[in-house]
Scaffold this motif. Structure first.
Motif, PDB file in Angstrom:
ATOM      1  N   UNK A 148      75.095  20.897 -76.490  1.00  0.00           N
ATOM      2  CA  UNK A 148      73.929  21.773 -76.347  1.00  0.00           C
ATOM      3  C   UNK A 148      72.913  21.523 -77.452  1.00  0.00           C
ATOM      4  N   UNK A 149      73.401  21.392 -78.667  1.00  0.00           N
ATOM      5  CA  UNK A 149      72.508  21.143 -79.797  1.00  0.00           C
ATOM      6  C   UNK A 149      71.816  19.789 -79.651  1.00  0.00           C
ATOM      7  N   UNK A 150      72.566  18.754 -79.315  1.00  0.00           N
ATOM      8  CA  UNK A 150      72.001  17.408 -79.185  1.00  0.00           C
ATOM      9  C   UNK A 150      71.078  17.283 -77.973  1.00  0.00           C
ATOM     10  N   UNK A 151      71.491  17.864 -76.881  1.00  0.00           N
ATOM     11  CA  UNK A 151      70.721  17.768 -75.640  1.00  0.00           C
ATOM     12  C   UNK A 151      69.342  18.424 -75.774  1.00  0.00           C
ATOM     13  N   UNK A 152      69.259  19.425 -76.617  1.00  0.00           N
ATOM     14  CA  UNK A 152      68.007  20.158 -76.794  1.00  0.00           C
ATOM     15  C   UNK A 152      67.453  19.978 -78.212  1.00  0.00           C
ATOM     16  N   UNK A 153      67.690  18.819 -78.780  1.00  0.00           N
ATOM     17  CA  UNK A 153      67.285  18.539 -80.167  1.00  0.00           C
ATOM     18  C   UNK A 153      65.778  18.668 -80.380  1.00  0.00           C
ATOM     19  N   UNK A 154      64.999  18.422 -79.334  1.00  0.00           N
ATOM     20  CA  UNK A 154      63.551  18.541 -79.487  1.00  0.00           C
ATOM     21  C   UNK A 154      63.102  19.984 -79.634  1.00  0.00           C
ATOM     22  N   UNK A 155      63.951  20.925 -79.228  1.00  0.00           N
ATOM     23  CA  UNK A 155      63.615  22.351 -79.328  1.00  0.00           C
ATOM     24  C   UNK A 155      64.395  23.078 -80.406  1.00  0.00           C
ATOM     25  N   UNK A 156      65.565  22.559 -80.752  1.00  0.00           N
ATOM     26  CA  UNK A 156      66.416  23.225 -81.732  1.00  0.00           C
ATOM     27  C   UNK A 156      66.445  22.376 -82.994  1.00  0.00           C
ATOM     28  N   UNK A 157      65.901  22.898 -84.056  1.00  0.00           N
ATOM     29  CA  UNK A 157      65.923  22.168 -85.321  1.00  0.00           C
ATOM     30  C   UNK A 157      66.866  22.881 -86.281  1.00  0.00           C
ATOM     31  N   UNK A 158      67.718  22.120 -86.907  1.00  0.00           N
ATOM     32  CA  UNK A 158      68.674  22.692 -87.855  1.00  0.00           C
ATOM     33  C   UNK A 158      68.693  21.863 -89.129  1.00  0.00           C
ATOM     34  N   UNK A 159      68.957  22.546 -90.224  1.00  0.00           N
ATOM     35  CA  UNK A 159      69.100  21.852 -91.501  1.00  0.00           C
ATOM     36  C   UNK A 159      70.555  21.490 -91.746  1.00  0.00           C
ATOM     37  N   UNK A 160      71.446  22.397 -91.352  1.00  0.00           N
ATOM     38  CA  UNK A 160      72.884  22.167 -91.550  1.00  0.00           C
ATOM     39  C   UNK A 160      73.584  22.282 -90.206  1.00  0.00           C
ATOM     40  N   UNK A 161      74.077  21.165 -89.732  1.00  0.00           N
ATOM     41  CA  UNK A 161      74.648  21.076 -88.386  1.00  0.00           C
ATOM     42  C   UNK A 161      75.898  21.942 -88.190  1.00  0.00           C
ATOM     43  N   UNK A 162      76.834  21.883 -89.127  1.00  0.00           N
ATOM     44  CA  UNK A 162      78.101  22.599 -88.938  1.00  0.00           C
ATOM     45  C   UNK A 162      77.893  24.109 -88.785  1.00  0.00           C
ATOM     46  N   UNK A 163      77.138  24.758 -89.677  1.00  0.00           N
ATOM     47  CA  UNK A 163      76.910  26.200 -89.475  1.00  0.00           C
ATOM     48  C   UNK A 163      76.137  26.496 -88.187  1.00  0.00           C
ATOM     49  N   UNK A 164      75.232  25.612 -87.812  1.00  0.00           N
ATOM     50  CA  UNK A 164      74.485  25.824 -86.566  1.00  0.00           C
ATOM     51  C   UNK A 164      75.422  25.795 -85.368  1.00  0.00           C
ATOM     52  N   UNK A 165      76.338  24.841 -85.343  1.00  0.00           N
ATOM     53  CA  UNK A 165      77.309  24.762 -84.245  1.00  0.00           C
ATOM     54  C   UNK A 165      78.198  25.998 -84.213  1.00  0.00           C
ATOM     55  N   UNK A 166      78.618  26.462 -85.373  1.00  0.00           N
ATOM     56  CA  UNK A 166      79.449  27.664 -85.447  1.00  0.00           C
ATOM     57  C   UNK A 166      78.682  28.878 -84.917  1.00  0.00           C
ATOM     58  N   UNK A 167      77.405  28.971 -85.270  1.00  0.00           N
ATOM     59  CA  UNK A 167      76.599  30.110 -84.814  1.00  0.00           C
ATOM     60  C   UNK A 167      76.348  30.056 -83.306  1.00  0.00           C
ATOM     61  N   UNK A 168      76.106  28.867 -82.772  1.00  0.00           N
ATOM     62  CA  UNK A 168      75.919  28.734 -81.325  1.00  0.00           C
ATOM     63  C   UNK A 168      77.177  29.197 -80.597  1.00  0.00           C
ATOM     64  N   UNK A 169      78.316  28.790 -81.109  1.00  0.00           N
ATOM     65  CA  UNK A 169      79.578  29.216 -80.479  1.00  0.00           C
ATOM     66  C   UNK A 169      79.738  30.733 -80.557  1.00  0.00           C
ATOM     67  N   UNK A 170      79.460  31.318 -81.722  1.00  0.00           N
ATOM     68  CA  UNK A 170      79.566  32.778 -81.865  1.00  0.00           C
ATOM     69  C   UNK A 170      78.653  33.496 -80.873  1.00  0.00           C
TER      70      UNK A 170
ATOM     71  N   UNK B 154      84.543  19.892 -73.339  1.00  0.00           N
ATOM     72  CA  UNK B 154      85.621  20.777 -73.779  1.00  0.00           C
ATOM     73  C   UNK B 154      85.106  21.710 -74.869  1.00  0.00           C
ATOM     74  N   UNK B 155      85.966  22.598 -75.319  1.00  0.00           N
ATOM     75  CA  UNK B 155      85.587  23.603 -76.302  1.00  0.00           C
ATOM     76  C   UNK B 155      85.092  23.037 -77.615  1.00  0.00           C
ATOM     77  N   UNK B 156      85.499  21.818 -77.937  1.00  0.00           N
ATOM     78  CA  UNK B 156      85.088  21.231 -79.207  1.00  0.00           C
ATOM     79  C   UNK B 156      83.724  20.563 -79.140  1.00  0.00           C
ATOM     80  N   UNK B 157      83.362  20.017 -77.977  1.00  0.00           N
ATOM     81  CA  UNK B 157      82.106  19.270 -77.948  1.00  0.00           C
ATOM     82  C   UNK B 157      80.978  19.939 -77.176  1.00  0.00           C
ATOM     83  N   UNK B 158      81.237  21.063 -76.553  1.00  0.00           N
ATOM     84  CA  UNK B 158      80.186  21.717 -75.774  1.00  0.00           C
ATOM     85  C   UNK B 158      79.035  22.189 -76.667  1.00  0.00           C
ATOM     86  N   UNK B 159      79.360  22.684 -77.840  1.00  0.00           N
ATOM     87  CA  UNK B 159      78.318  23.204 -78.738  1.00  0.00           C
ATOM     88  C   UNK B 159      77.472  22.054 -79.277  1.00  0.00           C
ATOM     89  N   UNK B 160      78.107  20.948 -79.618  1.00  0.00           N
ATOM     90  CA  UNK B 160      77.376  19.768 -80.089  1.00  0.00           C
ATOM     91  C   UNK B 160      76.501  19.209 -78.976  1.00  0.00           C
TER      92      UNK B 160
END
Length: 102
Positions: free
Chosen positions: A25-47, A17-23
């Motif tokens: 994507x981030x989790x599924x590709x964690x080996x390629x996507x590194x983030x320091x702050x999860x919440x802003x990263x999720x917001x940016x992916x959605x944007x 759903x709209x709330x967990x799709x971004x998480x």
């Protein structure tokens, strides 16, 4: 795929759903996507996803560019480029600044 494909159609094709799709994507590709702050990263992916669908339907995927995506998301060119380069597909499509997620 229909000529006009929007975010709602994309979301309808996934079990997420709209709330967990971004998480997902981030989790599924964690080996390629590194983030320091999860919440802003999720917001940016959605944007970025929302802007990509909007622009692709307005001007065409091959016509849109990094500047268009930055203007639509309000993110800097560096931030959008970083998300594209770290994205699941590794930024395979160099013709535009759109994220190349599956």
């Amino acid at each position: 795929m229909p000529a006009h494909f929007d975010l709602q159609q994309f979301q309808a094709m996934t079990p997420l759903d709209g709330d967990n799709i971004w998480a997902y994507l981030l989790d599924h590709h964690a080996e390629r996507i590194t983030v320091k702050r999860r919440k802003p990263a999720l917001e940016n992916i959605e944007k970025i996803f929302r802007a990509t669908f909007k622009l692709a339907n307005e001007v065409g995927f091959r016509t849109m560019n990094l500047r268009d995506l930055c203007r639509e998301t309000g993110l800097s060119m560096g931030a959008v480029w970083l998300h594209q380069q770290q994205g699941p597909a590794g930024g395979n499509d160099r013709r535009c600044g759109a994220p190349c997620y599956p």
